[in-house]
Design an enzyme around this catalytic site. Sequence first.
Site, PDB file in Angstrom:
ATOM      1  N   ALA A 166     -13.374  -4.455   9.256  1.00  0.00           N
ATOM      2  CA  ALA A 166     -14.955  -4.850   9.349  1.00  0.00           C
ATOM      3  C   ALA A 166     -15.736  -3.489   9.576  1.00  0.00           C
ATOM      4  O   ALA A 166     -15.097  -2.766  10.118  1.00  0.00           O
ATOM      5  CB  ALA A 166     -15.237  -5.890  10.284  1.00  0.00           C
ATOM      6  N   ALA A 167     -16.506  -3.436   8.836  1.00  0.00           N
ATOM      7  CA  ALA A 167     -17.705  -2.338   9.004  1.00  0.00           C
ATOM      8  C   ALA A 167     -18.929  -2.930   9.204  1.00  0.00           C
ATOM      9  O   ALA A 167     -19.503  -3.762   8.177  1.00  0.00           O
ATOM     10  CB  ALA A 167     -17.639  -1.283   7.851  1.00  0.00           C
ATOM     11  N   ALA A 168     -19.528  -2.538  10.202  1.00  0.00           N
ATOM     12  CA  ALA A 168     -20.840  -3.148  10.649  1.00  0.00           C
ATOM     13  C   ALA A 168     -22.012  -1.826  10.426  1.00  0.00           C
ATOM     14  O   ALA A 168     -21.740  -0.880  10.197  1.00  0.00           O
ATOM     15  CB  ALA A 168     -20.752  -4.078  11.961  1.00  0.00           C
ATOM     16  N   SER A 169     -23.193  -2.355  10.935  1.00  0.00           N
ATOM     17  CA  SER A 169     -24.422  -1.335  11.075  1.00  0.00           C
ATOM     18  C   SER A 169     -23.941  -0.243  11.747  1.00  0.00           C
ATOM     19  O   SER A 169     -24.378   0.902  11.495  1.00  0.00           O
ATOM     20  CB  SER A 169     -25.603  -2.390  11.292  1.00  0.00           C
ATOM     21  OG  SER A 169     -25.520  -2.597  12.649  1.00  0.00           O
ATOM     22  N   LEU A 170     -23.342  -0.336  12.862  1.00  0.00           N
ATOM     23  CA  LEU A 170     -23.254   0.770  14.083  1.00  0.00           C
ATOM     24  C   LEU A 170     -21.988   1.445  14.083  1.00  0.00           C
ATOM     25  O   LEU A 170     -21.850   2.369  14.605  1.00  0.00           O
ATOM     26  CB  LEU A 170     -23.767   0.250  15.405  1.00  0.00           C
ATOM     27  CG  LEU A 170     -25.374  -0.159  15.584  1.00  0.00           C
ATOM     28  CD1 LEU A 170     -25.434  -0.503  17.081  1.00  0.00           C
ATOM     29  CD2 LEU A 170     -26.221   0.677  14.860  1.00  0.00           C
ATOM     30  N   GLY A 171     -20.880   0.514  13.345  1.00  0.00           N
ATOM     31  CA  GLY A 171     -19.583   1.044  13.673  1.00  0.00           C
ATOM     32  C   GLY A 171     -18.709   0.187  12.843  1.00  0.00           C
ATOM     33  O   GLY A 171     -19.126  -0.664  12.058  1.00  0.00           O
ATOM     34  N   GLN A 172     -17.318   0.542  12.825  1.00  0.00           N
ATOM     35  CA  GLN A 172     -16.259  -0.247  12.324  1.00  0.00           C
ATOM     36  C   GLN A 172     -15.321  -0.722  13.276  1.00  0.00           C
ATOM     37  O   GLN A 172     -15.080   0.096  14.095  1.00  0.00           O
ATOM     38  CB  GLN A 172     -15.911   0.555  10.802  1.00  0.00           C
ATOM     39  CG  GLN A 172     -15.298   1.760  11.476  1.00  0.00           C
ATOM     40  CD  GLN A 172     -14.973   2.684  10.035  1.00  0.00           C
ATOM     41  OE1 GLN A 172     -15.878   2.648   9.160  1.00  0.00           O
ATOM     42  NE2 GLN A 172     -14.148   3.608  10.049  1.00  0.00           N
ATOM     43  N   VAL A 173     -14.426  -1.823  12.908  1.00  0.00           N
ATOM     44  CA  VAL A 173     -13.375  -2.100  13.472  1.00  0.00           C
ATOM     45  C   VAL A 173     -12.087  -2.074  13.088  1.00  0.00           C
ATOM     46  O   VAL A 173     -11.869  -2.378  11.933  1.00  0.00           O
ATOM     47  CB  VAL A 173     -13.906  -3.629  13.838  1.00  0.00           C
ATOM     48  CG1 VAL A 173     -12.889  -4.191  14.997  1.00  0.00           C
ATOM     49  CG2 VAL A 173     -15.349  -3.934  14.566  1.00  0.00           C
ATOM     50  N   ASP A 321     -28.900 -10.987  19.217  1.00  0.00           N
ATOM     51  CA  ASP A 321     -28.576 -10.823  17.808  1.00  0.00           C
ATOM     52  C   ASP A 321     -27.357 -11.838  17.514  1.00  0.00           C
ATOM     53  O   ASP A 321     -26.246 -11.367  16.894  1.00  0.00           O
ATOM     54  CB  ASP A 321     -27.988  -9.224  17.751  1.00  0.00           C
ATOM     55  CG  ASP A 321     -27.882  -9.095  16.168  1.00  0.00           C
ATOM     56  OD1 ASP A 321     -28.498  -9.451  15.373  1.00  0.00           O
ATOM     57  OD2 ASP A 321     -27.054  -7.993  16.065  1.00  0.00           O
TER      58      ASP A 321
END
Length: 673
Positions: A166-173, A321
């Site tokens: 997964a890739a989100a707004s602040l980082g990726q997992v 959030d």
Amino acid sequence: MDVKTVSPPQSTPDLSEDLNLQDPVLEGDFDDDGKGLRYDPEMVANRYRGRFWHVAGRLFDSVYPFLRFFLSLWWDRQTGSVAKNQRRRAVKMREILTKLGPAYIKIGQALSTRPDLVPPLYLEELSQLQDQLPPFPNEVAFRFIEEELGAPPDKIYAELSENPVAAASLGQVYKGKLKTGELVAVKVQRPDLLERVALDIYLLRSLAIWIQARVKRLRSDLVAILDEFAARIFEEMDYSHEAENAERFAHLYGHLRDIYVPKIYEDYTRRRVLTMEWISGTKLTNLEAIAQQGIDARYLIEVGVQCSLRQLLEHGFFHADPHPGNLLAMEDGKLAYLDFGMMSEVKSYQRYGLIEAVVHLVNRDFEGLAHDYVKLEFLSEDTDLTPIIPALASVFNDALGASVAELNFKSITDQLSELMYEYPFKVPAYYALIIRSLVTLEGIAINVDPEFKVLSKAYPYVAKRLLTDPSPQLRNSLRELLFKDDRFRWNRLENLLKNAKGSEDYDLANALNQALDFLFSERGEFIRDRLVNEIVKNVDLLSQDAVQNTNAALSEWLGLSNGKNGKGLAAPNRLNPQPMSEQDRQNLEHIKRIWAILQDTPGFDPMKLVRLVPGLVAKPETQQMGQEIVSSLAQRAIARLIRNFVLTREPIPASSGPVVPPERRLPPSNRRS
């Protein structure tokens, strides 16, 4: 995705120049105390105030895409091709927000939870902003892991997924496994993140200052609201701080039924790398997948609402959030919270003020509600409330309708917005994140069930707090709710008990003990005085009711009916009580139903009530109340006796003589001895 061992390159290329992986000067500016990133608006302004071309370039990059986008929407309307081009426009909007970065992605995430505001095609595209953003290169992520944890990934983790899951707004997992065997999620921060966020905050803050200085009708402090949001963003960019938030959240709410908080592995967590327990679950918006697992999505929403109420109104530490990517339905039916970067707090007086506002709204006490807005900092203390009170009454009477439970948070904020331009309301900075959290949660709920009413699920908790919280503020609110014009409103107590019974952690025995402690305290003197009056009145009513029933039974047994005896004479009715008023009869019905509610409440034990009696009898306050009750009942009985047997002018007819009509009786002065 399967987990497998990945060995990072032996020689990691130096990408700091191309990707601006780190900016020591910038990090030092906001971490000079060694306690993690912190937002300082003056530091941000000093950094960018003299970099005109850099700032202007970013401003152009931010404004130009939106100008082109809104121009295309205008052209669609002119050519009648809105429906035809809607999906293309939705994709474009997602791409614009993604390219602009974290600050704009957060806005898109908030919109993605509002099916009542955003068309379905836009909703579908914006929902991808939660965890389907473009990833950054593995080489960069592996370098950050090595820099933060002191060793290459293969020396720290037994396994690591080949690509981010997964890739989100602040980082990726990445999905991984520790050497000790636990499955983990490894979150690695995006490169160049702090620089981009700081610059965007500077631009948005400058815009807020410009608007606030020129739009006089705008009374909300936009700058303060933006500063509050920026402070949370800076905290979110510090994964060490997020780890602390997760542990605190678990301590406060992890014990709630069907709430799960993943474990944090502190030894593998630093500012740009976070290692936490891997959670397998399904987003709450994926209703089909949840249903196939036999999980009730509506129930999980209720669980989330109850948890949010405790966050906002009990402990004050809340998840700011809660978008669908951060709330997962687990296979065992629990609701898992993820991503604890953006958290905020509500101060004690604000929490109690919010509960009091709900009570005054339920009670339709708009004067009290106006004062609540002052305490909650929506209105200044010197505001003249005289014109505001009827305005609140007008707005909320229309909105409330038949039931407060039918309201939703959006309708409340919509109604309030009508008053914002007319009266000197302002939105305090702390409240902006509360609204964002509640509206986001409500948006998820509406997506699961369009008829879901958050307030109808929230009121049992509020009722429980009113009945059990010993704080002076809520004791006063309870008194205001139950008493009006010195009359006790049994219907309100019945409603409170009925709603509190639906709150899972409602402890009836504890509520009774706290109520008794308050009742016999100095602050409970007001309640004791009114309670004596209510007990006297209702015992008297019950005794009259019993006498009336006894008379009716005796009359029937003696063959007296319809006020006549067997000889056609009027039946004696000296002991008949005065007719009970409709209000008194309703109160008695409420009391009977209250007793039934108590008996039906989990934890009700009559023996516990019996064991309380000796201690209560020994209290001087109880003895004084008892004396007052006995004295008042005796006075009422004597007064009734005098009224029925002495003051009446109608003598009791003899059993053998004829009944003399009243109009033929002589006054006492004309009677012969």
